[in-house]
Design a protein around this motif. Structure first.
Motif, short mmCIF file in Angstrom:
data_model
loop_
_atom_site.label_atom_id
_atom_site.label_comp_id
_atom_site.label_asym_id
_atom_site.label_seq_id
_atom_site.Cartn_x
_atom_site.Cartn_y
_atom_site.Cartn_z
N UNK A 93 0.81 -1.22 0.00
CA UNK A 93 0.00 0.00 0.00
C UNK A 93 0.84 1.26 0.00
N UNK A 94 1.91 1.27 0.79
CA UNK A 94 2.79 2.43 0.85
C UNK A 94 3.51 2.64 -0.48
N UNK A 95 3.94 1.56 -1.10
CA UNK A 95 4.61 1.69 -2.40
C UNK A 95 3.65 2.21 -3.46
N UNK A 96 2.42 1.72 -3.44
CA UNK A 96 1.44 2.19 -4.43
C UNK A 96 1.09 3.66 -4.22
N UNK A 97 1.21 4.13 -3.00
CA UNK A 97 0.96 5.55 -2.70
C UNK A 97 2.21 6.39 -2.91
N UNK A 98 3.24 5.78 -3.50
CA UNK A 98 4.50 6.44 -3.81
C UNK A 98 5.23 6.90 -2.54
N UNK A 99 5.22 6.02 -1.54
CA UNK A 99 5.92 6.26 -0.28
C UNK A 99 6.93 5.13 -0.02
N UNK A 100 7.87 4.93 -0.96
CA UNK A 100 8.78 3.79 -0.83
C UNK A 100 9.72 3.86 0.37
N UNK A 101 10.11 5.06 0.78
CA UNK A 101 10.99 5.16 1.95
C UNK A 101 10.27 4.69 3.20
N UNK A 102 9.02 5.05 3.32
CA UNK A 102 8.23 4.61 4.47
C UNK A 102 7.99 3.09 4.41
N UNK A 103 7.74 2.59 3.20
CA UNK A 103 7.56 1.15 3.02
C UNK A 103 8.84 0.41 3.42
N UNK A 104 9.98 0.98 3.06
CA UNK A 104 11.26 0.36 3.39
C UNK A 104 11.48 0.32 4.90
N UNK A 105 11.02 1.37 5.59
CA UNK A 105 11.11 1.38 7.06
C UNK A 105 10.23 0.28 7.66
N UNK A 136 10.13 -4.64 -5.90
CA UNK A 136 9.26 -4.11 -6.97
C UNK A 136 8.79 -2.70 -6.64
N UNK A 137 8.41 -2.48 -5.39
CA UNK A 137 7.97 -1.15 -4.97
C UNK A 137 9.07 -0.11 -5.12
N UNK A 138 10.29 -0.50 -4.77
CA UNK A 138 11.42 0.43 -4.91
C UNK A 138 11.68 0.74 -6.39
N UNK A 139 11.65 -0.30 -7.22
CA UNK A 139 11.89 -0.10 -8.66
C UNK A 139 10.82 0.78 -9.29
N UNK A 140 9.56 0.53 -8.94
CA UNK A 140 8.46 1.33 -9.50
C UNK A 140 8.54 2.80 -9.10
N UNK A 165 18.98 2.09 -6.75
CA UNK A 165 20.13 1.72 -5.92
C UNK A 165 19.68 0.92 -4.71
N UNK A 166 18.65 1.40 -4.03
CA UNK A 166 18.14 0.71 -2.85
C UNK A 166 17.56 -0.66 -3.24
N UNK A 167 16.92 -0.73 -4.41
CA UNK A 167 16.37 -2.00 -4.89
C UNK A 167 17.49 -3.00 -5.14
N UNK A 168 18.60 -2.54 -5.72
CA UNK A 168 19.75 -3.43 -5.96
C UNK A 168 20.33 -3.94 -4.65
N UNK A 169 20.46 -3.05 -3.67
CA UNK A 169 20.99 -3.45 -2.37
C UNK A 169 20.09 -4.50 -1.73
N UNK A 170 18.80 -4.28 -1.80
CA UNK A 170 17.86 -5.23 -1.21
C UNK A 170 17.88 -6.56 -1.97
N UNK A 171 18.02 -6.50 -3.28
CA UNK A 171 18.11 -7.72 -4.07
C UNK A 171 19.34 -8.54 -3.66
#
Length: 134
Positions: A54-66, A88-92, A97-103
């Motif tokens: 939900x946070x990623x879809x609302x364009x809040x990826x930093x909060x989703x990551x937390x 996926x949320x980070x990439x979208x 960079x954060x998506x690569x680190x998480x991968x």
């Protein structure tokens, strides 16, 4: 429901949070998520996934990551599915960079990217190479 004497467990909370996220009421969903702990209920992996998505879809990826990072703090280790959801949320949201680190972390834990996550990375590579060539 509580006023009618029904005990709430994790399932109704998750359904409500999912519906609130899908309806764009992310602040209310976050508050309900916080109330879960106050009610003595422990969030499960699926519940975290609903919030992260939900946070990623609302364009809040930093909060989703937390939220994603807090899973292990609450004895709720993410599985392959939710690593993929977070990547996926980070990439979208252009957090490559954060998506690569998480991968890399995901692979280090023995998980692999699903087909959709792989396709997102492939699209990213193709589009970056095109911009380099232009």
């Amino acid at each position: 429901m509580q006023k009618n004497g029904l005990e709430l467990d994790i399932v109704p909370y998750t359904i409500l949070i999912d519906g609130l996220c899908k309806a764009g009421h992310i602040e209310v969903a976050k508050e309900l998520f916080r109330q879960l702990s106050d009610s003595g209920l422990k969030p499960n992996v699926y519940k975290y996934g609903v919030m992260i998505n939900g946070l990623c879809k609302e364009r809040l990826p930093d909060e989703a990551y937390r939220f994603f990072g807090s899973m292990e703090d609450n004895d709720c280790s993410p599985n392959s599915c939710y690593y993929n959801v977070m990547v996926q949320g980070l990439l979208r949201n252009s957090h490559t960079s954060k998506a690569m680190q998480l991968l890399m972390k995901m692979v280090g834990k023995g998980f692999s990217a699903d087909a959709f996550t792989t396709n997102l990375f492939m699209d990213l590579i193709v589009h970056s190479n095109k911009s380099i060539l232009l």
